[in-house]
Scaffold this active site. Structure first.
Site, short mmCIF file in Angstrom:
data_model
loop_
_atom_site.label_atom_id
_atom_site.label_comp_id
_atom_site.label_asym_id
_atom_site.label_seq_id
_atom_site.Cartn_x
_atom_site.Cartn_y
_atom_site.Cartn_z
CE LYS A 1 -4.20 1.68 2.26
NZ LYS A 1 -4.93 2.08 1.06
N1 PMP Z 1 -7.66 -1.65 -3.13
C1 PMP Z 1 -7.05 -0.47 -3.00
C2 PMP Z 1 -6.26 0.10 -4.14
C3 PMP Z 1 -7.15 0.24 -1.79
O1 PMP Z 1 -6.56 1.44 -1.65
C4 PMP Z 1 -7.91 -0.30 -0.74
C5 PMP Z 1 -8.03 0.46 0.56
N2 PMP Z 1 -6.99 0.15 1.42
C6 PMP Z 1 -8.53 -1.54 -0.92
C7 PMP Z 1 -8.37 -2.20 -2.14
C8 PMP Z 1 -9.34 -2.17 0.17
O2 PMP Z 1 -8.51 -2.54 1.23
P1 PMP Z 1 -9.05 -2.59 2.74
O3 PMP Z 1 -10.28 -3.41 2.74
O4 PMP Z 1 -7.91 -3.24 3.46
O5 PMP Z 1 -9.29 -1.20 3.17
#
Ligand code: PMP
Length: 292
Positions: A156
């Site tokens: 991330k």
């Molecule tokens: N894909 C992307 C590109 C994201 O930025 C996020 C948000 N973190 C997610 C998927 C979903 O991840 P999460 O459920 O861990 O927030």
């Protein structure tokens, strides 16, 4: 200078300081080379949801970029809790970020100082009820999720977000709420900052997270579906599969579970209606965040 976004205090390299005093130098490596990783978390009734999962992912994200965060997940959870208690946040949105600082300014961040900050502000989810009865409208992004051999796609990291930012901005300019991202092979990947699920004849389908984040909410929904006895498959999905889907929804920390009403692109409009599976997943998720 601080726009509409303002919390009270931030945790910055081990200290709690006033929001306005949390500044960094222009010659920060992360600003020039995107050497930063972050997490978005939520607190519900003053408790952090999936805190360990988020902070472990922050460490993994940094490892993909080959730098180390100088605080353990436990220390970061403790720091976040301090902020929540101190300013009495209930439904807070939390941003934790780690980045290479201003000690080096070369492409390599070898020898760079690693900094960590955590900010929080009150941000309960307040979407209009129509989003849940009808679902949001999406277009299809022109940009695609990259080949996992060309970018650290499971990190991330800020470095990957321009793909999402420009796609979401374009969607908004055209009157859509979000954009569907295809992967480098043209298969369905995710939305700009959330994962995607399709419901076809009562079964749940979601793409395999090969070139995008395996979201924490995505994993939570897979578990909810399993517990509810909803058959689920992680599988390659193409735009053709949208022809068969009755329901589509997105999952992510910021948006929680959000139904999709239509997807427009490639000279077509696909329409969906939130139904039994979406409602079951969403209400079980609501139960979970209200009672953990
Ligand atoms: N894909 C992307 C590109 C994201 O930025 C996020 C948000 N973190 C997610 C998927 C979903 O991840 P999460 O459920 O861990 O927030």
């Amino acid at each position: 200078m601080f726009s509409e976004l303002s919390g009270s205090n931030l945790w910055f390299n081990g200290k709690i300081i006033p929001w306005q005093e949390a500044n960094i130098h222009i010659m920060t490596h992360a600003l020039h080379y995107a050497s930063s990783v972050y997490e978005g978390l939520r607190s519900y009734h003053g408790k952090i949801f999936k805190a360990t999962e988020h902070y472990q992912r922050l460490h993994k994200s940094a490892a993909y970029l080959d730098f180390q965060i100088p605080y353990t997940s436990e220390e970061l959870i403790e720091a976040t809790q301090q902020l929540i208690i101190r300013d009495k946040y209930q439904y807070g949105y939390i941003r934790a970020i780690a980045w290479c600082g201003s000690k080096v300014m070369t492409v390599s961040h070898n020898g760079a100082d690693v900094n960590v900050a955590i900010g929080i502000w009150e941000r309960p989810l307040t979407y209009p009820s129509q989003y849940y009865s009808d679902g949001i409208c999406m277009n299809i992004a022109q940009w695609r999720r990259p080949d996992p051999n060309t970018a650290p796609v499971h990190s991330k990291t800020a470095g990957l977000y321009p793909i999402s930012s420009i796609s979401k901005k374009e969607a908004e300019k055209q009157g859509f709420k979000d954009a569907l991202m295809l992967d480098y092979q043209g298969n369905i990947a995710e939305a700009t900052s959330s994962n995607i699920f399709l419901v076809i004849n009562g079964q749940l389908y979601t793409p395999v997270p090969k070139c995008f984040l395996n979201g924490i909410t995505r994993c939570t929904c897979l578990q909810i579906a399993k517990d509810a006895g909803i058959p689920t498959q992680e599988i390659t999905l193409t735009l053709e599969d949208l022809n068969k889907a009755q329901e589509v929804f997105l999952t992510g920390t910021a948006i929680e579970i959000l139904p999709v009403g239509s997807i427009v692109g490639h000279n077509k409009t696909w329409s969906f209606k939130p139904g039994l599976v979406t409602h079951t997943i969403r209400s079980n998720f609501q139960n979970m965040i209200n009672n953990f």
